[in-house]
Scaffold this motif. Structure first.
Motif, PDB file in Angstrom:
ATOM      1  N   CYS A  22       0.925  -1.348   0.172  1.00  0.00           N
ATOM      2  CA  CYS A  22      -0.406   0.326   0.101  1.00  0.00           C
ATOM      3  C   CYS A  22       0.711   1.049  -0.306  1.00  0.00           C
ATOM      4  O   CYS A  22       2.175   1.427   0.999  1.00  0.00           O
ATOM      5  CB  CYS A  22      -0.923   0.435   1.160  1.00  0.00           C
ATOM      6  SG  CYS A  22      -1.987   1.780   1.500  1.00  0.00           S
ATOM      7  N   ALA A  23       0.813   2.150  -1.760  1.00  0.00           N
ATOM      8  CA  ALA A  23       1.820   3.325  -1.095  1.00  0.00           C
ATOM      9  C   ALA A  23       0.714   4.343  -1.483  1.00  0.00           C
ATOM     10  O   ALA A  23       0.082   4.352  -1.624  1.00  0.00           O
ATOM     11  CB  ALA A  23       2.069   2.845  -2.748  1.00  0.00           C
ATOM     12  N   ALA A  24       1.523   5.623  -0.364  1.00  0.00           N
ATOM     13  CA  ALA A  24       0.552   6.700   0.093  1.00  0.00           C
ATOM     14  C   ALA A  24       1.873   7.631  -0.793  1.00  0.00           C
ATOM     15  O   ALA A  24       3.197   7.726  -1.086  1.00  0.00           O
ATOM     16  CB  ALA A  24       0.977   7.257   1.435  1.00  0.00           C
ATOM     17  N   SER A  25       0.540   8.520  -1.307  1.00  0.00           N
ATOM     18  CA  SER A  25       0.872   9.468  -2.369  1.00  0.00           C
ATOM     19  C   SER A  25       0.169  10.997  -1.967  1.00  0.00           C
ATOM     20  O   SER A  25      -0.990  10.641  -2.129  1.00  0.00           O
ATOM     21  CB  SER A  25       0.741   9.144  -3.914  1.00  0.00           C
ATOM     22  OG  SER A  25      -0.539   9.469  -4.036  1.00  0.00           O
ATOM     23  N   GLY A  26       0.413  11.851  -2.381  1.00  0.00           N
ATOM     24  CA  GLY A  26       0.066  13.098  -2.438  1.00  0.00           C
ATOM     25  C   GLY A  26       0.759  14.190  -1.971  1.00  0.00           C
ATOM     26  O   GLY A  26       2.554  14.553  -1.336  1.00  0.00           O
ATOM     27  N   THR A  27       0.018  15.302  -1.270  1.00  0.00           N
ATOM     28  CA  THR A  27       0.764  16.087  -0.142  1.00  0.00           C
ATOM     29  C   THR A  27       0.514  16.005   1.043  1.00  0.00           C
ATOM     30  O   THR A  27      -0.698  15.711   1.523  1.00  0.00           O
ATOM     31  CB  THR A  27      -0.079  17.485  -0.627  1.00  0.00           C
ATOM     32  OG1 THR A  27       0.643  17.865  -2.119  1.00  0.00           O
ATOM     33  CG2 THR A  27       0.770  18.561  -0.636  1.00  0.00           C
ATOM     34  N   PHE A  28       1.108  15.598   1.743  1.00  0.00           N
ATOM     35  CA  PHE A  28       0.880  15.808   3.180  1.00  0.00           C
ATOM     36  C   PHE A  28       2.174  16.035   4.131  1.00  0.00           C
ATOM     37  O   PHE A  28       3.105  16.015   3.796  1.00  0.00           O
ATOM     38  CB  PHE A  28       0.452  14.928   3.760  1.00  0.00           C
ATOM     39  CG  PHE A  28       0.963  13.087   3.157  1.00  0.00           C
ATOM     40  CD1 PHE A  28       0.429  13.002   2.127  1.00  0.00           C
ATOM     41  CD2 PHE A  28       2.353  12.755   3.869  1.00  0.00           C
ATOM     42  CE1 PHE A  28       1.523  11.457   1.894  1.00  0.00           C
ATOM     43  CE2 PHE A  28       2.974  11.536   3.931  1.00  0.00           C
ATOM     44  CZ  PHE A  28       2.732  11.293   1.961  1.00  0.00           C
TER      45      PHE A  28
END
Length: 122
Positions: A22-28
Motif C-alpha cells: 500500500c503506497a501513499a502519495s499526494g501532499t501531506f
C-alpha cells in the motif's frame, strides 16, 4: 490530497503466500499510522494489522503468526506478508492511513485505499 494504492492481491491456493503493498502519495506532512483491514462478502470490515510509526503492529487473533506487517517510511509504503493462507482469509484487503496534512495544523485525517482482492481457493 492523499491517495492510497494497494496492490499484490490475487488467487492463491491454501497454504500459499501473498505480499500486499500500500503506497501513499499526494501532499501531506506526515503519516501517523498505516493499518490493514479486510472485508469478506456479507461481513463487516475487520482489522487485520494495526501499525505504528515505529514499525510494529498489533494483529487480529485470526492472523497472528501468519501475517506480518512492515513499513518503509522513506517510501510511504506498508506491506502485509501473508503466509499459510486459508480460505477464510479470502476478502478485499484495504489499507487505512492516518495523515497529518500540514505542519501548521495538528488535525489528522483518515484515508482508505481502493482495496485489493485476495482469494484463497484450490
Amino acid at each position: 490530497q492523499v491517495q492510497l494504492v494497494e496492490s499484490g492481491g490475487g488467487l492463491v491456493q491454501p497454504g500459499g503466500s501473498l505480499r500486499l503493498s500500500c503506497a501513499a502519495s499526494g501532499t501531506f506532512f506526515s503519516i501517523n499510522a498505516m493499518d490493514w483491514y479486510r472485508q469478506a462478502p456479507g461481513k463487516q470490515r475487520e482489522r487485520v494489522a494495526i501499525g505504528n510509526s515505529g514499525g510494529g503492529a498489533v494483529y487480529a487473533e485470526a492472523v497472528k503468526g501468519r501475517f506480518t506487517a512492515s513499513r518503509d517510511n522513506a517510501k510511504n509504503t506498508v506491506y502485509l506478508q501473508m503466509n499459510s493462507l486459508k480460505p477464510e482469509d479470502s476478502a478485499v484487503y484495504y489499507c487505512y492511513a492516518v495523515v497529518r496534512l500540514s505542519s501548521a495544523n495538528m488535525t489528522h485525517y483518515g484515508y482508505w485505499g481502493q482495496g485489493t482482492q485476495v482469494t484463497v481457493s484450490s
